[in-house]
Design an enzyme around this catalytic site. Structure first.
Site, PDB file in Angstrom:
ATOM      1  N   SER A 102       0.933  -1.057   0.052  1.00 44.36           N
ATOM      2  CA  SER A 102       0.184   0.075   0.057  1.00 44.36           C
ATOM      3  C   SER A 102       0.885   1.501  -0.075  1.00 44.36           C
ATOM      4  O   SER A 102       1.892   1.305   0.487  1.00 44.36           O
ATOM      5  CB  SER A 102      -0.699  -0.056   1.282  1.00 44.36           C
ATOM      6  OG  SER A 102      -1.751  -1.103   1.381  1.00 44.36           O
TER       7      SER A 102
HETATM    8  N1  SAH Z   1      -0.116  -5.252   4.125  1.00 42.81           N
HETATM    9  C1  SAH Z   1       0.525  -5.577   2.779  1.00 42.81           C
HETATM   10  C2  SAH Z   1      -0.257  -5.195   1.482  1.00 42.81           C
HETATM   11  C3  SAH Z   1      -1.310  -6.111   1.265  1.00 42.81           C
HETATM   12  S1  SAH Z   1      -2.070  -6.505  -0.277  1.00 42.81           S
HETATM   13  C4  SAH Z   1       1.780  -4.607   2.590  1.00 42.81           C
HETATM   14  O1  SAH Z   1       2.237  -4.282   3.744  1.00 42.81           O
HETATM   15  O2  SAH Z   1       2.645  -4.947   1.977  1.00 42.81           O
HETATM   16  C5  SAH Z   1      -3.380  -7.499   0.225  1.00 42.81           C
HETATM   17  C6  SAH Z   1      -2.612  -8.839   0.696  1.00 42.81           C
HETATM   18  O3  SAH Z   1      -4.156  -9.519   0.939  1.00 42.81           O
HETATM   19  C7  SAH Z   1      -2.327  -9.562  -0.770  1.00 42.81           C
HETATM   20  O4  SAH Z   1      -1.201 -10.079  -0.365  1.00 42.81           O
HETATM   21  C8  SAH Z   1      -3.298 -10.850  -1.090  1.00 42.81           C
HETATM   22  O5  SAH Z   1      -2.793 -12.128  -1.394  1.00 42.81           O
HETATM   23  C9  SAH Z   1      -3.781 -11.006   0.529  1.00 42.81           C
HETATM   24  N2  SAH Z   1      -5.131 -11.687   0.648  1.00 42.81           N
HETATM   25  C10 SAH Z   1      -6.251 -11.572  -0.044  1.00 42.81           C
HETATM   26  N3  SAH Z   1      -7.237 -12.338   0.510  1.00 42.81           N
HETATM   27  C11 SAH Z   1      -6.608 -13.036   1.684  1.00 42.81           C
HETATM   28  C12 SAH Z   1      -7.299 -14.065   2.613  1.00 42.81           C
HETATM   29  N4  SAH Z   1      -8.334 -14.414   2.412  1.00 42.81           N
HETATM   30  N5  SAH Z   1      -6.343 -13.958   3.675  1.00 42.81           N
HETATM   31  C13 SAH Z   1      -5.128 -13.783   3.861  1.00 42.81           C
HETATM   32  N6  SAH Z   1      -4.400 -13.068   2.839  1.00 42.81           N
HETATM   33  C14 SAH Z   1      -5.467 -12.449   1.590  1.00 42.81           C
END
Ligand code: SAH
Length: 205
Positions: free
Chosen positions: A54
């Site tokens: 993000s």
């Molecule tokens: N917080 C992260 C950004 C995350 S982007 C950072 O600091 O880099 C969102 C993430 O959520 C992605 O990597 C995606 O694979 C994950 N995601 C999507 N659905 C999910 C689920 N059901 N459980 C765990 N992770 C999930």
């Protein structure tokens, strides 16, 4: 980054502990090598597998909304690069973070270890089910967008606890702050946003 993006015009992060954590955690360490020159720019960046880290402002904003306290135990859903977990780790006692894409979970876990975040536990799995063995949590941060709040997350939140979560379909999401009072989640919309969708077996409350 802190001065121009988090405290500049129209940007209003005021929590000094959050600003200090954002100034301390090396964001470039969580970004793919070829994009390192852009690590501190004012936008999200791709981290592989169609996912993103993000924008710095969103990380700081969501962290501030959660009102992190030094004694808190926090759950994050969507570890991605591990950057948000590292920021939380500066501010609270324990961070539990879950990522559904195994390769991302493994890389984030290794990066968090390498950079010395002993109070973060990371695992691969479907975060829509929460982390029952470590519950209840003082706060929960969700960084992928379901259409509704997954039921297990509401159950695994302490009384008085906070959830910050983007809700809605990809074309129109709202970042929502929820607070548990007498067992019920009170809801406030805080910001229109755009996150990747939550995948997995999402069951709403
Ligand atoms: N917080 C992260 C950004 C995350 S982007 C950072 O600091 O880099 C969102 C993430 O959520 C992605 O990597 C995606 O694979 C994950 N995601 C999507 N659905 C999910 C689920 N059901 N459980 C765990 N992770 C999930």
């Amino acid at each position: 980054m802190v001065a121009s993006q988090l405290r500049g015009p129209g940007r209003s992060i005021t929590n000094s502990r959050v600003l200090a954590a954002m100034g301390k955690v090396p964001r470039h360490e969580f970004v793919p090598e070829r994009l390192r020159a852009q690590a501190y720019d004012d936008h999200p960046l791709p981290i592989g597998h169609g996912q993103t880290i993000s924008q710095p402002f969103i990380v700081a904003f969501m962290t501030e909304q959660l009102e992190p306290k030094a004694s808190d135990r926090v759950l994050e859903i969507g570890t991605g690069s591990g950057y948000q977990a590292a920021v939380l780790a500066e501010l609270v006692a324990e961070v539990y973070t879950i990522e559904i894409v195994e390769e991302l979970a493994a890389r984030a876990s290794a990066d968090l270890k390498r950079l010395g975040c002993p109070n973060v536990q990371a695992r691969a799995g479907d975060g829509s089910r929460g982390w029952a063995e470590a519950a209840p949590f003082d706060a929960i941060m969700v960084t992928c967008a379901p259409e509704r709040v997954p039921g297990p997350l509401a159950e695994q939140l302490k009384e008085g606890g906070r959830i910050i979560i983007p809700i809605g379909p990809s074309w129109s999401q709202e970042l929502v702050l929820l607070r548990k009072r007498r067992g019920i989640l009170e809801q406030h919309a805080v910001l229109p946003v755009r996150f990747v969708p939550m995948t997995g077996d999402v069951k709403s409350e």
